[in-house]
Design an enzyme around this catalytic site. Structure first.
Site, PDB file in Angstrom:
ATOM      1  N   LEU A  42       0.854  -1.194   0.000  1.00  0.00           N
ATOM      2  CA  LEU A  42       0.000   0.000   0.000  1.00  0.00           C
ATOM      3  C   LEU A  42       0.880   1.230   0.000  1.00  0.00           C
ATOM      4  O   LEU A  42       1.935   1.246   0.637  1.00  0.00           O
ATOM      5  CB  LEU A  42      -0.902  -0.010   1.244  1.00  0.00           C
ATOM      6  CG  LEU A  42      -1.694   1.257   1.596  1.00  0.00           C
ATOM      7  CD1 LEU A  42      -2.988   0.867   2.322  1.00  0.00           C
ATOM      8  CD2 LEU A  42      -0.914   2.230   2.475  1.00  0.00           C
ATOM      9  N   ASP A  44       0.096   5.691  -1.409  1.00  0.00           N
ATOM     10  CA  ASP A  44      -0.653   6.944  -1.259  1.00  0.00           C
ATOM     11  C   ASP A  44      -2.151   6.759  -1.028  1.00  0.00           C
ATOM     12  O   ASP A  44      -2.802   5.968  -1.716  1.00  0.00           O
ATOM     13  CB  ASP A  44      -0.506   7.804  -2.515  1.00  0.00           C
ATOM     14  CG  ASP A  44       0.927   8.114  -2.877  1.00  0.00           C
ATOM     15  OD1 ASP A  44       1.846   7.607  -2.207  1.00  0.00           O
ATOM     16  OD2 ASP A  44       1.140   8.869  -3.844  1.00  0.00           O
ATOM     17  N   TYR A 103      -2.042   5.554 -11.095  1.00  0.00           N
ATOM     18  CA  TYR A 103      -1.305   6.340 -10.111  1.00  0.00           C
ATOM     19  C   TYR A 103      -2.251   7.267  -9.337  1.00  0.00           C
ATOM     20  O   TYR A 103      -3.456   7.239  -9.512  1.00  0.00           O
ATOM     21  CB  TYR A 103      -0.181   7.119 -10.792  1.00  0.00           C
ATOM     22  CG  TYR A 103       1.093   6.317 -10.985  1.00  0.00           C
ATOM     23  CD1 TYR A 103       1.072   4.932 -11.069  1.00  0.00           C
ATOM     24  CD2 TYR A 103       2.329   6.945 -11.095  1.00  0.00           C
ATOM     25  CE1 TYR A 103       2.233   4.194 -11.247  1.00  0.00           C
ATOM     26  CE2 TYR A 103       3.497   6.214 -11.265  1.00  0.00           C
ATOM     27  CZ  TYR A 103       3.447   4.837 -11.342  1.00  0.00           C
ATOM     28  OH  TYR A 103       4.607   4.113 -11.509  1.00  0.00           O
ATOM     29  N   ARG A 171       2.132  14.441 -12.437  1.00  0.00           N
ATOM     30  CA  ARG A 171       1.164  13.458 -11.930  1.00  0.00           C
ATOM     31  C   ARG A 171       0.375  13.990 -10.723  1.00  0.00           C
ATOM     32  O   ARG A 171       0.579  15.092 -10.263  1.00  0.00           O
ATOM     33  CB  ARG A 171       1.878  12.166 -11.544  1.00  0.00           C
ATOM     34  CG  ARG A 171       3.067  12.310 -10.603  1.00  0.00           C
ATOM     35  CD  ARG A 171       3.702  10.937 -10.358  1.00  0.00           C
ATOM     36  NE  ARG A 171       4.911  11.015  -9.560  1.00  0.00           N
ATOM     37  CZ  ARG A 171       6.137  11.083 -10.074  1.00  0.00           C
ATOM     38  NH1 ARG A 171       6.315  11.080 -11.383  1.00  0.00           N
ATOM     39  NH2 ARG A 171       7.206  11.135  -9.275  1.00  0.00           N
ATOM     40  N   ASP A 172      -0.540  13.143 -10.250  1.00  0.00           N
ATOM     41  CA  ASP A 172      -1.276  13.321  -8.990  1.00  0.00           C
ATOM     42  C   ASP A 172      -2.267  14.489  -9.042  1.00  0.00           C
ATOM     43  O   ASP A 172      -2.163  15.440  -8.257  1.00  0.00           O
ATOM     44  CB  ASP A 172      -0.311  13.519  -7.813  1.00  0.00           C
ATOM     45  CG  ASP A 172       0.808  12.496  -7.762  1.00  0.00           C
ATOM     46  OD1 ASP A 172       0.602  11.393  -8.295  1.00  0.00           O
ATOM     47  OD2 ASP A 172       1.874  12.808  -7.204  1.00  0.00           O
ATOM     48  N   GLU A 225       5.463  16.255  -5.541  1.00  0.00           N
ATOM     49  CA  GLU A 225       4.416  15.256  -5.714  1.00  0.00           C
ATOM     50  C   GLU A 225       3.169  15.631  -4.911  1.00  0.00           C
ATOM     51  O   GLU A 225       3.197  16.479  -4.022  1.00  0.00           O
ATOM     52  CB  GLU A 225       4.912  13.877  -5.261  1.00  0.00           C
ATOM     53  CG  GLU A 225       5.983  13.275  -6.154  1.00  0.00           C
ATOM     54  CD  GLU A 225       6.160  11.789  -5.899  1.00  0.00           C
ATOM     55  OE1 GLU A 225       6.067  11.026  -6.873  1.00  0.00           O
ATOM     56  OE2 GLU A 225       6.398  11.396  -4.739  1.00  0.00           O
TER      57      GLU A 225
END
Length: 491
Positions: A42, A44, A103, A171-172, A225
């Site tokens: 596991l 984020d 993601y 990303r994210d 991030e």
């Protein structure tokens, strides 16, 4: 649902069922009330939201490999932030634009729907560095009308849609609505090795326009991030997880960091987004969320009570100095923190376990100094009231120590390990003027330590060697109360 989706879903169900058949519930270090993977890896927390009265926590999940691998989104739900039900895997890498991993991303509740936004990862075969070339970072949307079933995935942005001076590492997405417009921030790495956040705007959630870059004047890490933008007390907050900061004695002690900037007192999120001149943060205004060994990639959401709640990953990627070998041997790794309510105090944000967790408390006992107390299952909730700000020293099995020292080198709070309990973890410390209250939430193999109701927090894994934990308060406060904790089983 395509054939790849069905095959992956079947394989995951078989993997989880096989692990369950081996009586995984009896594993020594499995957690009692923190969210953790059914099996495997596991990382984020994703898609945090409350939808139709139900809390949803998605998370990065690699069930086939305890040390990571191709990512899916696992899924927990709860009515009360206390009892959680595992709902299986909700998002799978089943399309050409996300074939190497679903993601991180976020949730938006809009027009009665739950909408998830995430990064689809693609890594091309070849001799690439996967920073400047060889990787596709696709921004994707998927909608659910009931929080259980999801419609067709929609590709929103691809590499050619991002600014030209950025690498492939973008990303994210975190998405929110402001008035009639929608906003999105993405974490990014520039070609000049500088971390930044890029901001987009949309009227329909399908077509997105680049608005501005948000960064520091000087490089503050090479990659930012898991960005998050939210408002506390009418003031905008930018949360990021920067990579590449130089470690110092009392800050940036982990390999990677997570923290926040208070944008400008009285500046709302709307003003922050629409004012194109607000693009630069000051490095000295960055505050770390957590000073422990195991905390990264937090995400926040607002619940239906109007509370801003944060959940973080109780882990750290790419670390070589310490590990979680005891849980790896049990075929799982990492967990999430408990939900923490955020409140602002000047330029600092306090984070403290949501009040629902008080219902976990059972038998109460007042502890005396220099007496040893046996904790049967390693789970407890300890509060130390220390109004005078005196020295504090709390030991677990003589291998772990929380200490607040007002004399040696000034006011320093620290957590430290000896022996196998820390699995290579040694010491983390923070400067703090006065510690008047300490709360320690202990869950089998995870500690969350809150000072002054969340002014400073330490999160760490720990691995008691025996079946019981011996707790001793060598130096305590005016009152030292401990509660046993009810075991909250999760499906």
């Amino acid at each position: 649902m395509n054939a790849l989706h069905r095959d992956l879903e079947t394989l995951i169900l078989e993997t989880e069922a096989k692990y369950e058949e081996n009586n995984y519930q009896e594993s020594k270090y499995r957690l009692k009330f923190h969210l953790m993977p059914k099996v495997g890896w596991l990382n984020d927390p994703n898609g945090l939201c409350q939808y139709q009265g139900i809390y949803h926590v998605f998370f990065q999940y690699s069930p086939f490999n305890v040390k990571g691998g191709v990512k899916t989104w696992g899924h927990y739900t709860s009515k009360d932030l206390l009892s959680w039900d595992y709902k299986g895997v909700s998002l799978l890498p089943d399309q050409p634009f996300d074939c190497h991993g679903v993601y991180s991303g976020s949730a938006l509740i809009d027009h009665g729907n739950m909408e998830l936004f995430y990064t689809g990862n693609v890594k091309y075969d070849g001799d690439f560095d996967y920073i400047l070339e060889g990787r596709a970072s696709n921004t994707i949307r998927i909608v659910s009308k009931d929080g259980k079933h999801f419609e067709r995935k929609q590709l929103l942005l691809k590499n050619s849609d991002y600014p030209k001076d950025y690498t492939c590492n973008i990303r994210d997405p975190k998405v929110w609505k402001d008035g009639e417009n929608y906003w999105m921030v993405l974490g990014a790495r520039k070609k000049e090795e500088k971390g930044a956040v890029i901001l987009y705007q949309s009227e329909d959630k399908l077509h997105w326009e680049f608005k501005k870059e948000i960064s520091t004047k000087k490089p503050f890490g090479y990659m930012w991030e898991c960005p998050d933008v939210f408002e506390l007390d009418n003031t905008a907050i930018l949360s990021i997880s920067p990579q590449g900061l130089s470690s110092k004695e009392f800050c940036f002690q982990n390999l990677y960091q997570s923290g926040y900037f208070v944008i400008q007192e009285g500046t709302s999120v709307s003003e922050f987004c629409n004012n194109i001149t607000i693009t630069s943060m000051q490095e000295e205004d960055f505050y770390e969320w957590d000073m422990g060994f195991d905390f990264y990639a937090p995400q926040t959401f607002e619940d239906e009570k109007g509370r801003r709640i944060l959940i973080g990953w109780a882990g750290m990627p790419d670390v070589e100095d310490y590990d979680n070998q005891p849980t790896i041997e049990e075929n799982w790794q990492h967990a999430l923190t408990v939900p923490r309510q955020l409140k602002r105090k000047g330029t600092k944000i306090l984070q403290y376990p949501v009040k629902e967790l008080l219902a976990l408390r059972r038998e109460q006992k007042e502890l005396l100094e220099d007496q040893s107390y046996c904790i049967e299952n390693g789970c407890f909730d300890l509060e130390v009231e220390n109004p005078e700000g005196n020295d504090i020293s709390i030991q677990l099995d003589e291998d772990f120590c929380f200490q607040y020292d007002t004399k040696e080198n000034g006011q320093i709070a620290s957590i430290s390990f000896e022996g196998e309990m820390g699995r290579g973890r040694k010491i983390r410390q923070a400067k703090i003027e006065k510690v008047t209250h300490v709360r320690i939430l202990a869950d089998t193999s995870l500690l969350e330590i809150y000072l002054n109701y969340g002014e400073t927090v330490f999160t760490t894994r720990y691995y008691p060697q025996g079946e019981k934990v011996i707790l001793k308060i060598k130096k305590g406060g005016k009152k030292n109360n401990i509660w046993t904790i009810k075991n909250k089983k999760k499906g």
